[in-house]
Design an enzyme around this catalytic site. Structure first.
Site, short mmCIF file in Angstrom:
data_model
loop_
_atom_site.label_atom_id
_atom_site.label_comp_id
_atom_site.label_asym_id
_atom_site.label_seq_id
_atom_site.Cartn_x
_atom_site.Cartn_y
_atom_site.Cartn_z
N SER A 179 42.62 37.26 36.04
CA SER A 179 42.91 37.05 37.46
C SER A 179 44.29 36.50 37.74
O SER A 179 44.84 36.74 38.82
CB SER A 179 41.86 36.11 38.05
N HIS A 207 37.67 41.38 38.70
CA HIS A 207 38.94 41.90 39.23
C HIS A 207 39.19 43.35 38.82
O HIS A 207 40.31 43.84 38.98
CB HIS A 207 40.09 41.00 38.79
N LYS A 238 35.45 40.78 46.03
CA LYS A 238 36.84 41.21 45.89
C LYS A 238 36.98 42.65 46.36
O LYS A 238 37.13 42.89 47.55
CB LYS A 238 37.30 40.98 44.46
#
Length: 392
Positions: A179, A207, A238
């Site tokens: 990240s 991610h 996300k």
């Protein structure tokens, strides 16, 4: 409690104190936020596919809340397991090509709950040095031995596995995309090592889920190693633009977690509105391929522009583009200059990143246009010169 004031003063002097700043989305203008009455280009959030304000997701959430209320009322094992959970988990398992799936409240609770359920005293967890804090905390809670290997250093991992070869249970855990650096784990090598040493392998796709893979399944699918991964974990907060997390794997794994993952057992279930939003987002992630294409193109352009301008950028091909500054005070000046120029970007400092590697972590979205990012590159260069940091 005077010790708190003293510690906080030391943090302030070292440019390490954090504060909460209000930021509001700008309706009808994805990729921007409002802060202090100003419209800012948002280059720090994780809304990678630009889904956080999607009409269809919001409508699905409104309909579910109208039908089922604001809250779930209990944990999933008591009375909070609405039918929508089962439907979502069936679709998730098919999407990941796994036997079963389980939805958690968020990524932190998924990682801490799963790791503590899979390892305990007398076991060992092998964890990349740059793994997310939730993985580290899960290992601490598990009471297993924590064997940290140097970032993406497979020879160091092998040495640690050899050292602990006689341990009954061995769990290797890694982020797929890290990240704070935006680089990838060597998943093919990890899969081979896992087989060689008889270890379990857990991959956090927080991610990378939604971004990689033909239907956004993640980096494991992109690299063709999904069958070697025992625990597929990812988040809906996300690229999916909603909230929550998932774990996919064998039926046995999911049965075990339902009985042993304390963060699932002792937490109130997600509201039906969130589950409905996740289900709609999962549909869009799988079908709207243009979002991934646009995001990848945006990442290549901005990475190339900032690299050509002389910034110190970590290698990678993800939408996470860290500009390494080093000094804490300097990165705060840079962040302030960027905001003055109309760009919202967070200064990331220790302990989130190693000492001496303070950075601006730019993260892109499919909502950003080519023109916006070209303008942003010029503004970033000007802000760097104004604040006296390298590059620009």
């Amino acid at each position: 409690m005077n010790w708190m004031e003293k510690e906080l003063e030391m943090m302030t002097d070292a440019s390490l104190e954090r504060t909460l700043r209000a930021s509001a989305p700008l309706p009808g203008c994805p990729g921007y936020i409002m802060r202090g009455g100003r419209k800012l280009l948002d280059l720090s959030s994780n809304d990678y596919l630009g889904l956080a304000q999607h009409y269809a997701i919001n409508e699905a959430m409104r309909e579910a809340q109208s039908a089922e209320g604001a809250g779930s009322g209990a944990s999933r094992l008591v009375m909070g397991n609405r039918p929508s959970f089962g439907r979502l988990e069936t679709v998730l398992a098919l999407w990941q090509n796994c036997e079963a799936a389980l939805v958690f409240a968020n990524g932190y609770m998924a990682n801490t709950g799963v790791i503590a359920a899979l390892a305990g005293r007398g076991d060992v967890v092998f964890s990349d040095q740059m793994n997310h804090a939730s993985i580290v905390d899960g290992i601490i809670l598990s009471r297993a031995e924590h064997a940290r290997y140097r970032h993406n250093d497979m020879e160091h991992l092998r040495a640690l596995l050899n050292k602990h070869r006689d341990k009954k249970k061995k769990l290797i855990v890694t982020d797929a995309v890290f990240s704070m650096d935006g680089d990838q784990a060597p998943l093919r090598e990890l899969a081979a090592i896992k087989r060689e040493y008889g270890a379990m392998l857990m991959v956090d796709e927080a991610h990378s889920g939604g971004i990689y893979g033909r239907r956004g399944e993640g980096l494991c699918h992109e690299l063709g190693v999904q069958a070697d991964v025992d625990v597929h974990m990812g988040t809906f907060s996300k690229a999916f633009g909603v909230y929550g997390a998932y774990v996919c794997g064998s039926r046995t794994l999911i049965r075990w977690l339902i009985n042993k993952a304390r963060t699932l057992i002792y937490s109130t279930a997600l509201p039906a509105s969130i589950v409905a939003g996740i289900a709609k987002a999962l549909e869009l992630v799988q079908t709207e391929h243009w979002r991934r294409e646009r995001l990848n193109a945006a990442g290549r352009r901005l990475r190339s522009s900032l690299g050509a301008a002389g910034f110190n950028i970590a290698a990678g091909d993800s939408p996470i583009i860290p500009v390494i500054i080093g000094d804490n005070a300097a990165v705060l000046r840079f962040s302030s200059a960027l905001e003055a120029a109309g760009i919202a970007s967070a200064a990331i400092r220790p302990p989130t990143v190693p000492k001496g590697t303070a950075r601006i972590r730019f993260s892109l979205s499919a909502a950003h246009t080519e023109r916006e990012l070209a303008d942003a590159a010029a503004l970033i260069c000007a802000a760097a010169l104004q604040s006296g940091v390298a590059g620009g």
